[in-house]
Design an enzyme around this catalytic site. Structure first.
Site, PDB file in Angstrom:
ATOM      1  N   THR A  64     140.437   8.718  40.919  1.00 29.21           N
ATOM      2  CA  THR A  64     141.367   9.747  41.383  1.00 29.21           C
ATOM      3  C   THR A  64     142.804   9.235  41.361  1.00 29.21           C
ATOM      4  O   THR A  64     143.738   9.960  41.014  1.00 29.21           O
ATOM      5  CB  THR A  64     140.978  10.174  42.817  1.00 29.21           C
ATOM      6  OG1 THR A  64     139.668  10.712  42.783  1.00 29.21           O
ATOM      7  CG2 THR A  64     141.944  11.206  43.364  1.00 29.21           C
ATOM      8  N   HIS A  67     144.156   9.494  37.992  1.00 22.43           N
ATOM      9  CA  HIS A  67     144.585  10.859  37.687  1.00 22.43           C
ATOM     10  C   HIS A  67     145.992  11.122  38.238  1.00 22.43           C
ATOM     11  O   HIS A  67     146.825  11.738  37.586  1.00 22.43           O
ATOM     12  CB  HIS A  67     143.605  11.885  38.285  1.00 22.43           C
ATOM     13  CG  HIS A  67     142.265  11.922  37.624  1.00 22.43           C
ATOM     14  ND1 HIS A  67     142.082  12.294  36.321  1.00 22.43           N
ATOM     15  CD2 HIS A  67     141.029  11.623  38.091  1.00 22.43           C
ATOM     16  CE1 HIS A  67     140.791  12.237  36.008  1.00 22.43           C
ATOM     17  NE2 HIS A  67     140.129  11.822  37.070  1.00 22.43           N
TER      18      HIS A  67
END
Lengths: 374, 374, 374, 374
Positions: A64, A67
């Site tokens: 994450t 990202h």
């Protein structure tokens, strides 16, 4: 070490402190809605009445975070810069709000990154991990790539000092693997792990510890596939080189695996997993496909009488207790932690994560803190 | 009634008989690999050592039978004409093989249509309903649209004569609905049934009996939707007229349903079901899509922590016991049985099934047997 | 019909044989309703149409056999002499009945000792292990302390020749331990095993393999307690020397164990187990008390919200598959097999079992078979 | 700060109020460590920062209240007079503390009586109902036989005004019945309820709604047994007149019941329940025996492979949601509420509870509140 501007202000005036707290700290900031991040100084977070302030000793990098760092479509739709990101971490509790009752000053803690509302239907069913009003540390509020973080007491997980910071911090992603694995009937089963990123790698020894008869790992990165072998995977399949379904059927007398742990989010892996699944088998889906996936529900799920279980986060705190149990029983995850770097080397760290030639990469925000906190 | 040529020959010479058995019988034959079927006379089946011979009083039509009748892609790939088809039935045991020990002559029975091998891995796990070497009555071996059928004793389900033949025969498809419904946590739940063919219609009173707080049915046929209301569905949604997801969220305070029972196999229904599912909800898939379906696994399954359960057949015989329990407790399924016709009117019967303006359609193979058996 | 001493008689005339079978064999016979047993010659059992005949390579002694040998109250109420007893065994299939379809001649097999009726309510629910019309090998029909045994094909469990006979035979009692252990949530749990007879000893590595965080064994025999340590038990408690409940609470931060595996049948152990159980914990009861036991249901079960699971036999064949999975994954049970003796030394063998200074004791009925089978 | 007698004092100065709150209120006080109770005036409870103050419209009497009223051994060991007792209630939220975020002023609420610590191992596993540091309303802190009560927001359960106060208040004991019943597999099962006090009476329609095939009630009070019949029990057995085990076996073709719901705590009932249980059956224990009970674990639990589940309280809030689901689906529990009386008639009310000639008895503390609140 002299500090004058170091104490916290209202509403934290009543926080109890274990040591003087500086007013400002070093942090990795997603400063603007664009790729990259900036190492800078920001204010040390205030400590709410039910919060604990943690001096961070290790903060590991999750997919994450990549990202957010790369600022992809998901990140730009969810994250509001400026934001300190990072949500896997461990450290020492150096201040506590006045209503904190459970976590003592000085505790060594990791953290559940999902802050549940405690009020919704899901929370009322003991499903805080899928609270629909969840706020995630380092995504929806300031995170852990910093020297300090303030989190609600309810999210702190007291950890034994037997475990060094780089192990303590990975309890959170290891918890994903524990949750995914223990949602399936593992004891005596043949298990296929699709995707050997850190969570898939954790799933190998967890499956072993939970009694898997045989563990098959499917992963295109040679580095990670080898690491899966190091962690105890019996069969290693590189989908770039082998016919995955054919190889799995060969290894299972043509019957397929009892359990698929899908850690990749890759549509092809999902299709292969369903094809290689035994009748009556179980699939746990953790990897997140970036778009809808074509699924052969008739042959892959219905005629097989298969169970497909979506997995999000960790059960709070069942999964944490189970994770602690595995660590207490001597599970050694250190081979998965391939890199530890000071916060300053964040760019190198993110490159390592992106490369696939790494397991878990850990940042150390207070490694050289004396040099900057004066 | 005189019968001379009526007794059976080897290896059935040792079968015990309750009555004289004719040598030939009326049957609906899929004679050639083409659409349609032929009412003709065939030999009464021989009775193996562990078989029972049943004089059929009612044989109901399943969607599978319609596939065979219409001779679609699935049927032409699986069925080998000439074959008597039909697999839902009830009748009287009129002969038993010499090794039959459980089912007495004269018993009134329905039948589990899946003949499990009892030897494979799945059978060894008590999962006979997904035996991978299953042979299905009326698909892989002679079926029930006939005056007599021989089946292994192990597949006969002794039924109370309190229940008329048209109820006894539907225990098999009702079992699909029981299996699908009881695989989900129903008590106190809001349940959405997608597809109100006979199995979906059965699922309505079963969900009610299992404690559903509210039952929502989604079905494009006005006839069937109304029938769902008759059977106790609280909310009726016609997807041709309403926004299904929007309506379900309205009925559930924006939270979605706890349970989706997917009985349609329709890709759009599957997508709507996942969208209208509560976090932590359960989906049972029984309806068979004719091709792979695009599924939003991320938002529909993973983030929701949803459980998706493929359902095939009936648990043997747990589901049959549960089905009997529901019937014993007074569940009235007669409104779903919209038509009963003699075997001769099979063409009308199949038209009714195809039209959607019917519930369950039942054929009566021995209604006028005296006229033809002489 | 004239026959040499090597062929079998009707109804076994049609049995297929892998080798000449003698007409008579050496066997340990409970000849009269009194303590002891007699090594003698009896007829080799006939092979029914669905039976397999096994030449026994190893037959291990169970506590039940000791009851029969000693002729206690239970034995005298259940067993009808003359009877060859013994029900744990492994060997080679040397003849098969004409209707045998699954087990090939020459197969290396162990056996499920419970012959289920396949017809009762329990069998119809996949609960063959608690079939109420069960017939037990070596208890209700001729057993395995002999050179040959005939059993229904359905009870034979084909085993890899990687495992020597003394391991193959213990799959049956190991299955009791697998069934008991896997009925509880083991992964990440603290497990207390009460009673370190062979089944309790098996439960230690099984609990470890299934992910137990910590394993505590309670056993009064110093020999067996030490063996539990060898098998991986973390904490060893001798109730003759220690306060069991106090010690367990010490080891669990005052919270008690998550799981109790009761393998002793001792009323005091049962009481201690309930006292030392965590709130919300699980108790699996396998050990059989000889009379009703006083249980503190209020504090031990109800207020704790505890689950108490009675365990009988092995799930057929789920447990066998799980057992095979554990063996395939490399579990080494050989330390528990403390003694292997020829059948002739049965008296020594039973003394060893009785003494408590043994783990599993194995008899070898064909060790010197050449000497007697000529 | 100057205040009239109607406003609350610190730390409640910041509480928000829906109406003026009197300083004192009428309450039923266990004033001394002896039998009986005293109707008197006490201070209205203060409202903590996370508390809600409820004006009580109905407070029902539980068996626990009778223990406190009669001052038996359990009560004298647990309760510290002076204490307002009572823990089942419903009413209107008339004031909320400053940190209350979920429950609005004016809400109509019932309450979970168990206040969990939220910090212990059990709470961390979503098992707040067996929190080992639980504090019970009306037992460990002031209760509900009064005009007002202050409880933590987390324990308030917002209820639809469709349900009158006497129904709203019984959600708590009905929750015990829901928890007990839904812990067992009810759909299609034959269920025996032992003990038809209010919780046993609730269990009858709950079992019906959850799909029981047949419900048998065992109860010595003719009044309550008849009431069980009114609520839908199919078979009524009075143990003073009938052989309970014999009768149950008669009603179940000799096989016994699938499920026993033990609501009596009576040792004889527990023994009968285990004897009348089917192999593989399930026993939920809610009734609390006053001392250890002799249990035939061998024949009653182990050989049967039975599951015995201890039940305490209600799952927080799964059970409450399920309870709401049953009420929403139209379950009518009003026949069980046999008596409603003003708080003044508490002596009559307790006599009714003690007599056995009542179902649920409800007190109405504010029936005449205008007379005293001025």
């Amino acid at each position: 070490m002299e500090r004058t501007s170091t104490t916290l202000t209202s509403p934290s005036t009543s926080a109890r402190m274990a040591q003087p707290i500086p007013a400002r700290m070093r942090a990795l900031l997603k400063a603007t809605p664009a790729a990259g991040a900036e190492l800078t100084e920001v204010a040390v977070p205030e400590v709410g009445p039910r919060d604990v302030l943690i001096k961070i000793r290790a903060a590991s990098i999750c997919g994450t975070d990549l990202h957010i760092y790369a600022w992809d479509a998901w990140a730009s739709g969810r994250v509001k810069p400026p934001l300190v990101f990072g949500h896997e971490f461990a450290g020492d509790v150096v201040a506590v709000g006045p209503e904190v009752t459970r976590v003592p000053l000085g505790a060594y803690v990791a953290a559940e990154s999902h802050i549940a509302c405690n009020h919704c239907h899901e929370c009322g069913h003991g499903l805080q991990h899928i609270c629909r009003r969840v706020r995630i540390i380092g995504v929806d509020r300031p995170g852990a790539f910093a020297q300090y973080i303030a989190i609600p007491e309810q999210n702190a997980w007291i950890t034994s000092r037997r475990f060094p910071p780089e192990i303590a911090t990975i309890q959170e992603p290891m918890g994903n693997a524990v949750h995914t694995t223990l949602s399936a009937p593992i004891a005596g089963s043949v298990v296929a792990v699709f995707g050997a990123g850190p969570i898939g790698l954790f799933a190998v020894p967890i499956s072993r510890a939970a009694g898997a008869a045989k563990i098959i790992t499917v992963e295109p990165s040679a580095f990670r596939l080898q690491l899966a072998g190091t962690m105890g995977s019996d069969i290693l399949i590189n989908p770039l080189q082998d016919n995955v379904v054919h190889r799995i059927l060969e290894e299972t007398e043509g019957e397929g695996v009892d359990v698929v742990l899908e850690m990749s989010g890759n549509p092809q892996a999902i299709a292969q997993g369903l094809q290689a699944l035994r009748f009556g088998g179980h699939v746990s889906l953790l990897g997140i496909p970036t778009r809808p996936v074509e699924v052969d529900l008739a042959d892959g799920v219905i005629f097989k009488g298969a169970t497909v279980q979506g997995i999000s986060g960790r059960r709070i705190f069942e999964t944490w207790y189970q994770t602690r149990g595995f660590l207490d029983s001597g599970m050694d995850l250190s081979p998965i932690i391939t890199n530890q770097l000071p916060l300053e080397e964040f760019a190198t760290a993110f490159d390592l994560v992106r490369s696939g030639n790494s397991g878990k990469v850990v940042l150390l925000p207070n490694l050289e803190c004396d040099e900057i906190s004066g």
